[in-house]
Design an enzyme around this catalytic site. Structure first.
Site, short mmCIF file in Angstrom:
data_model
loop_
_atom_site.label_atom_id
_atom_site.label_comp_id
_atom_site.label_asym_id
_atom_site.label_seq_id
_atom_site.Cartn_x
_atom_site.Cartn_y
_atom_site.Cartn_z
NE ARG A 151 46.99 82.28 49.88
CZ ARG A 151 48.08 82.14 48.53
NH1 ARG A 151 47.36 81.43 47.66
NH2 ARG A 151 49.03 82.45 48.67
CG HIS A 161 47.78 75.85 46.44
ND1 HIS A 161 47.54 76.53 47.57
CD2 HIS A 161 48.00 77.00 45.55
CE1 HIS A 161 47.79 77.98 47.58
NE2 HIS A 161 48.17 78.07 46.21
CD GLU A 204 45.72 75.26 50.11
OE1 GLU A 204 46.87 75.09 50.05
OE2 GLU A 204 44.96 76.07 49.32
C1 GLV Z 1 50.36 80.87 45.53
O1 GLV Z 1 49.26 80.53 45.68
C2 GLV Z 1 50.80 82.06 45.54
O2 GLV Z 1 50.26 82.87 46.26
O3 GLV Z 1 51.90 82.45 44.97
#
Ligand code: GLV
Length: 297
Positions: free
Chosen positions: A217, A264, A246
């Site tokens: 993250r 991402h 983001e």
């Molecule tokens: C993506 O970042 C997830 O947590 O699945």
């Protein structure tokens, strides 16, 4: 969708933008289940608007977008999508490790700008992985799967976690991992303890030849500090799939060549995203049917 439609009445948010908060609050009223994405913040305010909710099913393994305590206090089930994305995310972590250590983004940008002058013995030299040390911060499912792939690249694995894990690698204190690893890859959840875990002090402990990889993250890394360390060449490079705000990217990162900036997509394979959505649906159908959820948080 088809599985849900068999027994449920659906209120679908269409479009590619996240649902506006006010709309989420308005539309959650009277609903028994909420299937949400990591871009939806599900906090006490949203839960208060959704008094009839029984389950909040996140289509993501991370669930820092959900106030789990507030859900618990209201007796709501929270589910995520572990396991089904482990393989895609571990493969992708290696794509980033290879991509940044072999300067793929930088090399392609140079070529597309028409600046490639032809083969040269010292052109775009990167770092070889064989014989180097991979430091994993967090060894949950994804961290372990990344570790399992390390022998294929001849890397020695060390890890930092709250407690020793059953993986082929040495358990180290974070400082020691940072000061001895050639690649530091983050696989911890975002919690108050891991917020800005990789800050200016942590980056200063790393080898000047080392790389940071973040598929966890964004806020685990202090982006301003990372941009500073990259600019000062205190570390060799970084590859990021996740960001503090983001989809905003810290402006200091955008101008740097020694960072790979990816939007991402670690779990973004057709197979995995289909499985994630399917698992969220199975969780909802189970809970609405009075059965235990498959993957409760
Ligand atoms: C993506 O970042 C997830 O947590 O699945």
């Amino acid at each position: 969708m088809a599985r849900l439609e068999e027994t449920c009445e659906l209120d679908l948010h269409e479009g590619r933008e996240p649902i506006p908060r006010s709309e989420l609050q308005a539309r959650v009223a009277g609903k028994q289940a909420l299937i949400c994405l990591l871009t939806d913040r599900v906090d006490a305010e949203v839960l208060d608007a959704g008094q009839d909710l029984r389950i909040v099913a996140n289509i993501a393994v991370g669930y820092n977008n959900i106030d789990v305590e507030a859900c618990r206090a209201r007796g709501l089930v929270v589910t995520n999508t572990p396991d089904v994305l482990t393989n895609a995310c571990a493969d992708f972590t290696w794509a980033l490790i290879l991509g940044i250590t072999r300067r793929l983004g930088e090399a392609e940008r140079q070529l597309r700008r028409g600046e490639w002058k032809g083969w040269a013995l010292d052109h775009m030299l990167g770092m070889e992985l064989r014989g180097k040390r991979l430091g994993l911060v967090g060894v949950g499912r994804i961290g372990r799967a990344v570790a399992e792939r390390a022998p294929a690249f001849g890397m020695d694995v060390v890890y930092h976690a709250r407690r020793p894990a059953d993986i082929a690698g040495q358990h180290l204190a974070l400082d020691r991992l940072l000061s001895t690893s050639d690649v530091v890859s983050l696989h911890c959840p975002l919690t108050p303890e891991t917020h800005h875990l990789i800050d200016q002090k942590a980056l200063a402990k790393m080898k000047r030849t080392a790389y940071v990889i973040n598929t966890a993250r964004g806020p685990v890394v202090d982006e301003a500090a990372l941009a500073w360390a990259l600019r000062q060449r205190l570390i060799a490079g970084a590859a990021l799939d996740v960001y503090e705000k983001e989809p905003e990217i810290h402006p200091d990162l955008l101008g740097l060549e020694n960072v790979m900036l990816i939007p991402h997509i670690a779990s973004a394979t057709t197979e995995t995203r289909t499985a994630m959505a399917g698992l969220a649906v199975s969780n909802v159908l189970a809970v609405l049917d009075g059965a235990p959820p498959l993957t409760p948080v």
